[in-house]
Enzyme design. Structure first.
Site, PDB file in Angstrom:
ATOM      1  N   SER A   1       9.419   0.925   8.828  1.00  0.00           N
ATOM      2  CA  SER A   1      10.238   0.415   9.916  1.00  0.00           C
ATOM      3  C   SER A   1      10.775  -0.965   9.574  1.00  0.00           C
ATOM      4  CB  SER A   1       9.364   0.339  11.178  1.00  0.00           C
ATOM      5  OG  SER A   1       9.990  -0.465  12.139  1.00  0.00           O
TER       6      SER A   1
ATOM      7  N   LYS B   1      -2.565 -14.465 -15.135  1.00  0.00           N
ATOM      8  CA  LYS B   1      -3.704 -15.043 -14.420  1.00  0.00           C
ATOM      9  C   LYS B   1      -4.971 -14.795 -15.236  1.00  0.00           C
ATOM     10  CE  LYS B   1      -6.359 -14.510 -10.154  1.00  0.00           C
ATOM     11  NZ  LYS B   1      -6.507 -13.801  -8.885  1.00  0.00           N
TER      12      LYS B   1
ATOM     13  N   PRO C   1     -13.792 -16.685 -14.627  1.00  0.00           N
ATOM     14  CA  PRO C   1     -12.844 -16.191 -15.638  1.00  0.00           C
ATOM     15  C   PRO C   1     -12.803 -14.668 -15.729  1.00  0.00           C
ATOM     16  CG  PRO C   1     -14.915 -16.792 -16.698  1.00  0.00           C
ATOM     17  CD  PRO C   1     -15.119 -16.979 -15.205  1.00  0.00           C
TER      18      PRO C   1
ATOM     19  N   LEU D   1      -4.327  -2.258   4.240  1.00  0.00           N
ATOM     20  CA  LEU D   1      -4.900  -3.006   5.362  1.00  0.00           C
ATOM     21  C   LEU D   1      -5.310  -2.076   6.502  1.00  0.00           C
ATOM     22  CD1 LEU D   1      -2.392  -6.002   5.339  1.00  0.00           C
ATOM     23  CD2 LEU D   1      -4.704  -5.950   4.395  1.00  0.00           C
TER      24      LEU D   1
ATOM     25  N   ALA E   1       0.831  -1.208   0.000  1.00  0.00           N
ATOM     26  CA  ALA E   1       0.000   0.000   0.000  1.00  0.00           C
ATOM     27  C   ALA E   1       0.867   1.260   0.000  1.00  0.00           C
ATOM     28  CB  ALA E   1      -0.936  -0.006   1.210  1.00  0.00           C
TER      29      ALA E   1
ATOM     30  N   VAL F   1       2.265 -11.189   2.297  1.00  0.00           N
ATOM     31  CA  VAL F   1       1.452 -11.976   1.363  1.00  0.00           C
ATOM     32  C   VAL F   1       0.782 -10.988   0.398  1.00  0.00           C
ATOM     33  CG1 VAL F   1       0.927 -14.062   2.700  1.00  0.00           C
ATOM     34  CG2 VAL F   1      -0.359 -11.963   3.117  1.00  0.00           C
TER      35      VAL F   1
ATOM     36  N   ILE G   1      -5.315  -5.626  -3.335  1.00  0.00           N
ATOM     37  CA  ILE G   1      -4.430  -4.706  -4.067  1.00  0.00           C
ATOM     38  C   ILE G   1      -5.290  -3.774  -4.918  1.00  0.00           C
ATOM     39  CG2 ILE G   1      -2.659  -4.578  -5.884  1.00  0.00           C
ATOM     40  CD1 ILE G   1      -1.360  -7.050  -4.558  1.00  0.00           C
TER      41      ILE G   1
HETATM   42  P1  FAD Z   1       1.703  -4.110   5.496  1.00  0.00           P
HETATM   43  O1  FAD Z   1       2.262  -4.994   4.453  1.00  0.00           O
HETATM   44  O2  FAD Z   1       1.402  -4.735   6.826  1.00  0.00           O
HETATM   45  O3  FAD Z   1       2.739  -2.922   5.698  1.00  0.00           O
HETATM   46  C1  FAD Z   1       2.718  -2.116   6.863  1.00  0.00           C
HETATM   47  C2  FAD Z   1       3.909  -1.173   6.846  1.00  0.00           C
HETATM   48  O4  FAD Z   1       3.752  -0.265   7.914  1.00  0.00           O
HETATM   49  C3  FAD Z   1       5.263  -1.841   7.025  1.00  0.00           C
HETATM   50  O5  FAD Z   1       6.190  -1.260   6.134  1.00  0.00           O
HETATM   51  C4  FAD Z   1       5.652  -1.478   8.465  1.00  0.00           C
HETATM   52  O6  FAD Z   1       7.064  -1.379   8.624  1.00  0.00           O
HETATM   53  C5  FAD Z   1       4.985  -0.119   8.582  1.00  0.00           C
HETATM   54  N1  FAD Z   1       4.712   0.265   9.983  1.00  0.00           N
HETATM   55  C6  FAD Z   1       3.780  -0.221  10.817  1.00  0.00           C
HETATM   56  N2  FAD Z   1       3.850   0.363  12.016  1.00  0.00           N
HETATM   57  C7  FAD Z   1       4.861   1.275  11.934  1.00  0.00           C
HETATM   58  C8  FAD Z   1       5.453   2.188  12.844  1.00  0.00           C
HETATM   59  N3  FAD Z   1       5.059   2.303  14.129  1.00  0.00           N
HETATM   60  N4  FAD Z   1       6.487   2.943  12.410  1.00  0.00           N
HETATM   61  C9  FAD Z   1       6.927   2.856  11.144  1.00  0.00           C
HETATM   62  N5  FAD Z   1       6.415   2.001  10.235  1.00  0.00           N
HETATM   63  C10 FAD Z   1       5.390   1.214  10.637  1.00  0.00           C
HETATM   64  N6  FAD Z   1      -4.129  -8.949  -1.567  1.00  0.00           N
HETATM   65  C11 FAD Z   1      -4.293  -9.216  -2.871  1.00  0.00           C
HETATM   66  O7  FAD Z   1      -4.560  -8.292  -3.634  1.00  0.00           O
HETATM   67  N7  FAD Z   1      -4.139 -10.486  -3.334  1.00  0.00           N
HETATM   68  C12 FAD Z   1      -3.899 -11.531  -2.522  1.00  0.00           C
HETATM   69  O8  FAD Z   1      -3.744 -12.653  -2.987  1.00  0.00           O
HETATM   70  C13 FAD Z   1      -3.821 -11.285  -1.129  1.00  0.00           C
HETATM   71  N8  FAD Z   1      -3.631 -12.299  -0.231  1.00  0.00           N
HETATM   72  C14 FAD Z   1      -3.655 -12.010   1.108  1.00  0.00           C
HETATM   73  C15 FAD Z   1      -3.627 -13.061   2.049  1.00  0.00           C
HETATM   74  C16 FAD Z   1      -3.710 -12.779   3.420  1.00  0.00           C
HETATM   75  C17 FAD Z   1      -3.743 -13.892   4.397  1.00  0.00           C
HETATM   76  C18 FAD Z   1      -3.751 -11.445   3.862  1.00  0.00           C
HETATM   77  C19 FAD Z   1      -3.786 -11.120   5.323  1.00  0.00           C
HETATM   78  C20 FAD Z   1      -3.754 -10.421   2.936  1.00  0.00           C
HETATM   79  C21 FAD Z   1      -3.742 -10.683   1.577  1.00  0.00           C
HETATM   80  N9  FAD Z   1      -3.815  -9.664   0.644  1.00  0.00           N
HETATM   81  C22 FAD Z   1      -3.930  -9.951  -0.686  1.00  0.00           C
HETATM   82  C23 FAD Z   1      -3.771  -8.284   1.076  1.00  0.00           C
HETATM   83  C24 FAD Z   1      -2.387  -7.690   0.812  1.00  0.00           C
HETATM   84  O9  FAD Z   1      -1.398  -8.493   1.406  1.00  0.00           O
HETATM   85  C25 FAD Z   1      -2.322  -6.293   1.375  1.00  0.00           C
HETATM   86  O10 FAD Z   1      -3.398  -5.547   0.896  1.00  0.00           O
HETATM   87  C26 FAD Z   1      -1.060  -5.606   0.942  1.00  0.00           C
HETATM   88  O11 FAD Z   1       0.058  -6.366   1.247  1.00  0.00           O
HETATM   89  C27 FAD Z   1      -0.955  -4.253   1.589  1.00  0.00           C
HETATM   90  O12 FAD Z   1      -0.551  -4.327   2.906  1.00  0.00           O
HETATM   91  P2  FAD Z   1      -0.205  -2.957   3.630  1.00  0.00           P
HETATM   92  O13 FAD Z   1       0.856  -2.297   2.826  1.00  0.00           O
HETATM   93  O14 FAD Z   1      -1.469  -2.253   3.855  1.00  0.00           O
HETATM   94  O15 FAD Z   1       0.346  -3.393   5.051  1.00  0.00           O
END
Ligand code: FAD
Length: 503
Positions: free
Chosen positions: A41, A80, A98, A336, A17, A49, A349
């Site tokens: 961090s 895909k 599909p 998330l 994200a 994932v 995504i």
């Molecule tokens: P995260 O990846 O958790 O990143 C959080 C970031 O915040 C990290 O860089 C961390 O260092 C930083 N952070 C947190 N707290 C602090 C702090 N105090 N100080 C500094 N930095 C901090 N999506 C799809 O589109 N297709 C899929 O197949 C899919 N499969 C998934 C399967 C599972 C089981 C899950 C749980 C999710 C799945 N997703 C999928 C969702 C996808 O993984 C997320 O939407 C995507 O990875 C985005 O995550 P994020 O960047 O929001 O959070």
């Protein structure tokens, strides 16, 4: 006149994200007066994932100007064509959702109405026979759309990717940094708010450094450091409809062939994903902890791996739902941090991408006009609700009664919006796409039909065609589809022939 322009944007979080947001904003806000800074961090891991996508990602990649071949090589991507659902409606079932149409719409009516009439006449082949994408996926074939042949189903091919999300984030980081985004590594330990407005003013890192900003984008994942821990924006909990609350993920060695689709296999208390990348196969078991222990979930996943495990199990906990206010004051949550719907239809995504687009549409100045924020929040929650309904459908439309979990899902109440949609389809096969909701009629049809929801009737216009004309058209659609399929290459050879494989 006071200059209200936003000058300092701080993105917190460097997962998919965070870097998608940074790359897009650096492309769209090309103004030397605007500083974009991303804080992540090393001590707090990303979720690790998120490998399967839907076709809309092509638009995002194009917006960034990515060369698709380069993107594929750098992220170990495969193509895909859809998602295979195994054991969902009944044990032993398999159907594919599909990314491309069934047949051709006729007389301004969806193809499936004509297919239903043909079926009533006892003449129709199974619905899948009329879908190039389903047949190509089953045959492990793939090619990009061929727009030179506008009358062929080859021109209607639509596709997404399966890729290494960590490498994708890394790729986007290079793009964002090259465009001027500043990256700061550090853990945020304190968030300071304005005493009057409650707006976030600055973040303090463990190093003692303080970072101020006008607009903060919370991409801190499930933590929701700014949007929830600081601003308490609230959460709309949908776990009564989507009770799966855990997942264990584990990669294994890649199988010799490369399926051009993701597989979702229903299990006794959830489901397992299988996502083929060029470098490995991603696997995960999504389950409901009320019905299955963590150990049993991992055992089941390990038993089903079709290659040697190459990573340690990654256990994740979550709750289905969305922030009540994904945008609050001067903080917008993306990824998330804004909400979560399980990855059954690979939508997360996409929800990131669409949040970025919505934020750019409603890009604020320092007045943070509340009606704009309210509008953004309403649209975001509606978008989540629409995807939520589609995912609930997979659980509700089941005949499975072999476990307490499936008995719960089969008999649970569902949102009225979904109940209405099912009732209409059951009655007369009509499917609607509400405003610009993500899933179109083809997607709804694939799952409803795939999970045995059978309409009583079909659109009256399908009866207008004389039977001989219907015969001719249906035969022709089947033949044209078969010819298109014959001309398509195998997925793996398409990747190799186009030099898309990782060296
Ligand atoms: P995260 O990846 O958790 O990143 C959080 C970031 O915040 C990290 O860089 C961390 O260092 C930083 N952070 C947190 N707290 C602090 C702090 N105090 N100080 C500094 N930095 C901090 N999506 C799809 O589109 N297709 C899929 O197949 C899919 N499969 C998934 C399967 C599972 C089981 C899950 C749980 C999710 C799945 N997703 C999928 C969702 C996808 O993984 C997320 O939407 C995507 O990875 C985005 O995550 P994020 O960047 O929001 O959070």
């Amino acid at each position: 006149m006071t200059d209200l322009r936003v000058r300092n944007i701080v993105i917190v979080g460097g997962g998919t994200a965070g870097w998608m947001t940074a790359a897009a904003m650096s492309k769209l806000l090309r103004d030397d007066a605007i500083q974009i800074r991303l804080i992540e961090s090393d001590a707090i891991a990303t979720v690790g994932v998120g490998e399967a996508t839907i076709p809309h990602i092509l638009y995002f990649n194009r917006l960034l100007g990515l060369d698709e071949n380069d993107f594929m090589r750098r992220t170990n991507a495969t193509f895909k064509a859809g998602i295979e659902f195994v054991d969902w409606g009944r044990k032993g079932d398999s159907y594919i959702h599909p990314f491309g149409p069934y047949g051709f719409n006729m007389e301004a009516v969806h193809f499936h109405h004509f297919w239903l009439r043909y079926k009533h006449l006892g003449k129709a082949a199974p619905l899948d026979q009329y879908s190039l994408m389903v047949r190509a996926a089953r045959a492990r074939k793939f090619q990009r759309p061929d727009y030179e042949r506008p009358n062929s189903p080859l021109s209607k091919i639509s596709y997404a990717f399966q890729f290494d999300a960590g490498l994708y984030a890394r790729y986007l980081r290079d793009i964002a940094e090259a465009a001027g985004v500043t990256r700061t590594e550090g853990t945020i330990v304190h968030v300071a708010q304005n005493g009057e407005s409650g707006h976030v003013q600055s973040l303090t890192l463990a190093s003692g450094e303080t970072v101020g900003g006008d607009l903060f984008i919370d991409c801190t994942g499930f933590r929701g450091l700014l949007i929830e821990k600081t601003l308490r924006s609230g959460f709309i909990d949908w776990s009564h409809w989507l009770p799966c609350d855990r997942a264990v993920a584990r990669a294994c060695e890649r199988a010799p062939d490369l399926l051009p689709y993701t597989r979702a296999t229903a299990k006794s208390a959830g489901w397992q994903w299988r996502i083929p990348l060029q470098s490995r196969t991603g696997n995960g078991h999504v389950y409901c902890s009320d019905f299955l222990s963590d150990d049993a979930a991992l055992d089941s996943l390990n038993r089903d791996l079709d290659g040697a495990a190459i990573s340690e199990p990654n256990l994740l906990r979550f709750k289905a739902g969305v922030r009540r206010k994904p945008w609050s004051k001067n903080v917008v949550a993306i990824g998330l941090a804004s909400g979560f719907l399980e990855p059954l239809e690979s939508t997360s995504i996409h929800l990131i991408q669409s949040a970025i687009a919505r934020l750019m549409d409603n890009f604020p100045d320092k007045s943070f006009n509340q009606p704009d924020i309210d509008y953004y929040n309403r649209r975001t929650v509606t978008e989540y609700e629409q995807v939520r309904d589609f995912i609930i459908l997979h659980y509700k439309a089941t005949e499975r009664s072999d476990s307490a979990f499936w008995n719960h899902c089969r008999t649970m109440d569902i949102p009225n919006t979904l109940a209405d949609r099912i009732a209409i389809f059951k009655e007369n096969a009509r499917l609607y796409r509400h405003d610009d909701e993500l899933f179109n009629e083809v997607s709804w049809l694939a799952v409803m039909h795939g999970q045995h929801i059978t309409p009583q009737r079909y659109h009256p216009v399908a009866d207008i065609l004389p039977e001989a004309e219907l015969d001719r058209r249906m035969r022709e659609i089947e033949q044209v589809t078969a010819r298109a399929l014959d001309s398509m290459p195998d997925h793996l050879s398409f990747i190799e022939r186009n030099g898309l494989n990782v060296a």
